[in-house]
Scaffold this motif. Structure first.
Motif, short mmCIF file in Angstrom:
data_model
loop_
_atom_site.label_atom_id
_atom_site.label_comp_id
_atom_site.label_asym_id
_atom_site.label_seq_id
_atom_site.Cartn_x
_atom_site.Cartn_y
_atom_site.Cartn_z
N GLY A 94 -35.69 -14.53 -46.40
CA GLY A 94 -35.68 -14.41 -44.95
C GLY A 94 -35.63 -13.00 -44.40
N LYS A 95 -34.82 -12.14 -45.00
CA LYS A 95 -34.68 -10.79 -44.46
C LYS A 95 -35.98 -10.01 -44.52
N ILE A 135 -32.82 -14.41 -38.26
CA ILE A 135 -33.72 -14.34 -39.42
C ILE A 135 -34.74 -15.47 -39.35
N LEU A 136 -34.29 -16.64 -38.92
CA LEU A 136 -35.17 -17.80 -38.83
C LEU A 136 -36.00 -17.82 -37.56
N GLY A 137 -35.75 -16.85 -36.67
CA GLY A 137 -36.51 -16.79 -35.42
C GLY A 137 -35.92 -17.62 -34.31
N TYR A 138 -34.63 -17.96 -34.42
CA TYR A 138 -33.94 -18.71 -33.36
C TYR A 138 -32.99 -17.78 -32.63
N PHE A 139 -33.09 -17.78 -31.30
CA PHE A 139 -32.26 -16.90 -30.48
C PHE A 139 -31.62 -17.69 -29.34
N PHE A 164 -30.66 -21.67 -45.43
CA PHE A 164 -31.98 -21.79 -44.80
C PHE A 164 -32.50 -20.42 -44.36
N SER A 165 -31.60 -19.57 -43.83
CA SER A 165 -32.04 -18.25 -43.39
C SER A 165 -32.25 -17.31 -44.58
#
Length: 698
Positions: A649-650, A474-478, A432-433
């Motif tokens: 993603g990158k 990469i997916l914007g989850y922290f 996904f990422s």
């Protein structure tokens, strides 16, 4: 009696079980003709089975599987049998009494037969870790292979094994220097020499004296090695840059001798591959005929191995103008045919996934990937908690974006999360990422994955934690709990102490991922107040190699200079705050006119190093009012999914972070720049004007 049993449980066990011989039961196991007979013996004798009998049962069950063809293999018949649970429990309770060889052997077979037996595997690995220092080199080699089968390449355990091997090698080397006795050549067996050579390959050793010494031992025993061992020897010698015409000639002779008599497809594939990586590879008509004769019996891995070898031969023969290339091209066409034919016959996902585990390479990607995706779509309903991680891993490896497959994977995880081992989740998130894809239920999917892993963060390998954090970033989850687990002094000190045990390439990969995660958190989650601590690391890396322009970048640079009004209006290879590298930078004032940077020179083909005054300075602070800083990036094929022009993603994360730094980001995809529509200089100039100024022809 109970008191004696409580005080001396081991003695009591010896008294109770060792007085009677193990041999009759082992003899009965050896005479079994199928799995059911073995399980019957286990059921009847479970109260008295010793650890040796448990190992024997594992061995025989695995031998039955090894004797079957790939179509008939069915590890589920072992794994799902009620008596396998009995064997599983016996192995768990008796592992402390197993000798080292038995322990690692049971671990290896458990991995092959029962991929879901995570608790037994974990217990066996833990017990092996406890004994690690006393393992002999053969047991150590097999144990490292077990860890590799679990994809624990970054594990501190692997580092510990490398350290043990390194210490032993250093000790042997010191003795050699101090003594006239050549201890190593006298004492190492052929298997030990092979294990040492493979360990040196893993460690990326450049000790030429030691490599030469081990190679001489291998040469002495060369006639006694099996085909797979000859392949490993060839790979190690090539990787370690060892040169010996005599040894390579002997290797070629043995490989060709085996090739003439072998009838097993996988073995022939191994032999052909080994021949193809030898210096001056060549495939004669006899070799081509051997391959053609075996093709109808080959699985996808065999076909892929043949294709990789043939492509290497074609490259070599073309280079030296050999006349056999036409026959090799025809062989490639036959490989395509049999590969496609095999894929279309599949009606069972689990059989297919077994063959997809290690498939990679140019031939597979070009010839079979599309058909493989179609087959996976056809069998998509069979994706479940048992195989979801392997399908996810395949998608991540191939860079093939299938929204149908990724949606199915996400759905399975959401619905069956309680049946999935938490460590398996680590392999489900990367596709996904990597492919920059959010499934329809993305918030629920990632929330469930993150919550499920939170309880296990302390048990995860430090390197895996970093890779997990990077994939989510990469997916914007922290996730806050994950970031707190990583960005603390105790964790970083622990990871730093383990890095030294990794080979240099893996060491650097881990450090880069930590740096990229640190940068992402600083830019995208400043509220966490995690400091940026990678200045020195980035300066060291970017000072080593400033890179060079490819052909397309040189074209763009020249045209940008014309479009913007001169070379002083464009910078190449700019390092931004937090050390993002961008291909080209320019500044437009509020009237959309390019502002000059002042005098600077550039030599085409080499990129100048251009640090900003402050490596964490936010971009807009020193620009004139209304001015805008533009970042132009040329995106080659690596920035996109293999099958569609979807940004990976990158590259998407980099664009996101450059925009946070204040840039207006213009991405120039390779398929636009190299298209027929932009086949002339005038068309490309208009393209750049449109992208930068929002205008067409001048």
């Amino acid at each position: 009696m109970l008191r004696l049993r409580a005080i001396c449980p081991f003695s009591w066990r010896v008294f109770q079980f060792r007085t009677c011989s193990c041999k009759p039961l082992i003899s009965q196991m050896i005479t079994c003709t199928d799995e059911e007979q073995v399980f019957d013996l286990i059921e009847k004798n479970k109260a008295i089975l010793s650890e040796k009998q448990v190992e024997c049962a594992f061995n025989i069950l695995w031998q039955f599987q090894k004797q079957k063809t790939s179509f008939l293999k069915n590890v589920e018949c072992i794994r799902d049998h009620p008596q396998f649970l009995t064997l599983h429990n016996l192995a768990t309770s008796q592992m402390e009494f197993m000798n080292d060889d038995t322990l690692v052997n049971v671990l290896y077979i458990t991995q092959q037969c029962a991929t879901e037996a995570h608790d037994l595997v974990a217990a066996l690995v833990t017990e092996a870790w406890r004994r690690l220092e006393r393992f002999d080199i053969n047991v150590l080699s097999k144990f490292s292979s077990c860890l590799a089968n679990q994809h624990l390449y970054f594990s501190p355990l692997m580092g510990k094994i490398a350290d043990i091997v390194h210490r032993n090698l250093e000790t042997i080397e010191d003795l050699r220097l101090k003594s006239t006795l050549l201890l190593m050549s006298e004492e190492l067996t052929r298997q030990q020499a092979l294990a040492v050579m493979r360990a040196m390959e893993e460690m990326e050793s450049r000790n030429s004296h030691l490599i030469k010494k081990i190679a001489s031992i291998l040469h002495k025993h060369l006639d006694n090695y099996k085909p797979i061992e000859l392949l490993r020897i060839t790979q190690a010698l090539i990787f370690l840059h060892f040169q010996s015409k005599e040894l390579f000639v002997k290797l070629r002779e043995l490989l060709l001798r085996y090739l003439k008599i072998s009838v097993i497809p996988s073995e022939i594939s191994i032999l052909v591959y080994a021949l193809s990586i030898l210096p001056s590879p060549h495939l004669d008509e006899v070799g081509i005929s051997r391959i053609e004769a075996i093709l109808p019996q080959c699985d996808l891995n065999d076909l892929n191995g043949f294709a990789t070898s043939v492509l290497r031969w074609i490259h070599y023969d073309h280079k030296y103008l050999d006349n056999t290339t036409g026959k090799q091209l025809k062989l490639l066409q036959k490989l395509d045919h049999y590969g496609l034919q095999r894929l279309r016959k599949y009606n069972n996902l689990n059989l297919l996934r077994e063959e997809l585990k290690s498939l990679k390479g140019d031939w597979f990607a070009e010839s079979l990937l599309e058909e493989t995706a179609g087959t996976l779509h056809r069998l998509m309903d069979e994706i479940n908690y048992k195989n979801v991680a392997e399908i996810a891993s395949f998608i991540a490896r191939t860079n093939y974006l299938s929204t149908l497959l990724l949606d199915r994977i996400a759905s399975v995880v959401v619905q069956q999360i309680e049946k999935i081992h938490p460590f398996v989740i680590l392999g489900i998130i990367p596709p996904f990422s990597i492919l920059n894809y959010d499934p329809p239920q993305n918030d629920e999917f990632f929330r469930i994955c993150i919550q499920y892993l939170n309880s296990y963060l302390s048990g995860l390998d430090p390197f895996m934690l970093v890779f997990l954090g990077y994939s989510l970033a990469i997916l914007g989850y922290f996730p806050e709990d994950l970031l707190k687990a990583i960005f603390n002094i105790k964790f970083l000190a622990k990871m730093d102490s383990q890095l030294e045990f990794l080979c240099s390439s893996l060491n650097m990969k881990v450090q880069f991922r930590l740096m990229e995660l640190n940068r992402a958190v600083c830019l995208e989650c400043p509220e966490y107040q995690i400091p940026w601590f990678h200045d020195r690391f980035c300066q060291q890396q970017y000072n080593k190699d400033i890179g060079s322009m490819n052909g397309a970048q040189q074209q763009i640079y020249k045209m940008l200079a014309e479009v913007l009004g001169g070379t002083n209006c464009v910078k190449a290879s700019v390092l931004t705050p937090y050390y993002h590298r961008i291909d080209f930078e320019c500044i437009l004032d509020k009237r959309k006119k390019a502002l000059p940077y002042g005098s600077h020179n550039i030599t085409l083909g080499k990129l100048p190093e251009m640090h900003w005054e402050s490596n964490t300075q936010i971009t807009g602070s020193r620009l004139p009012p209304g001015a805008e800083r533009i970042a132009l990036q040329f995106l080659d094929s690596r920035a996109f999914c293999r099958n569609i022009p979807h940004l990976k993603g990158k590259s998407a994360m980099k664009k996101r972070q450059l925009e946070i730094l204040g840039y207006h980001v213009i991405q120039i995809p390779h398929f636009e720049w190299n298209s027929m529509a932009l086949s002339t200089k005038e068309a490309r100039m208009d393209y750049l004007r449109e992208r930068i100024f929002g205008e067409g022809k001048s």
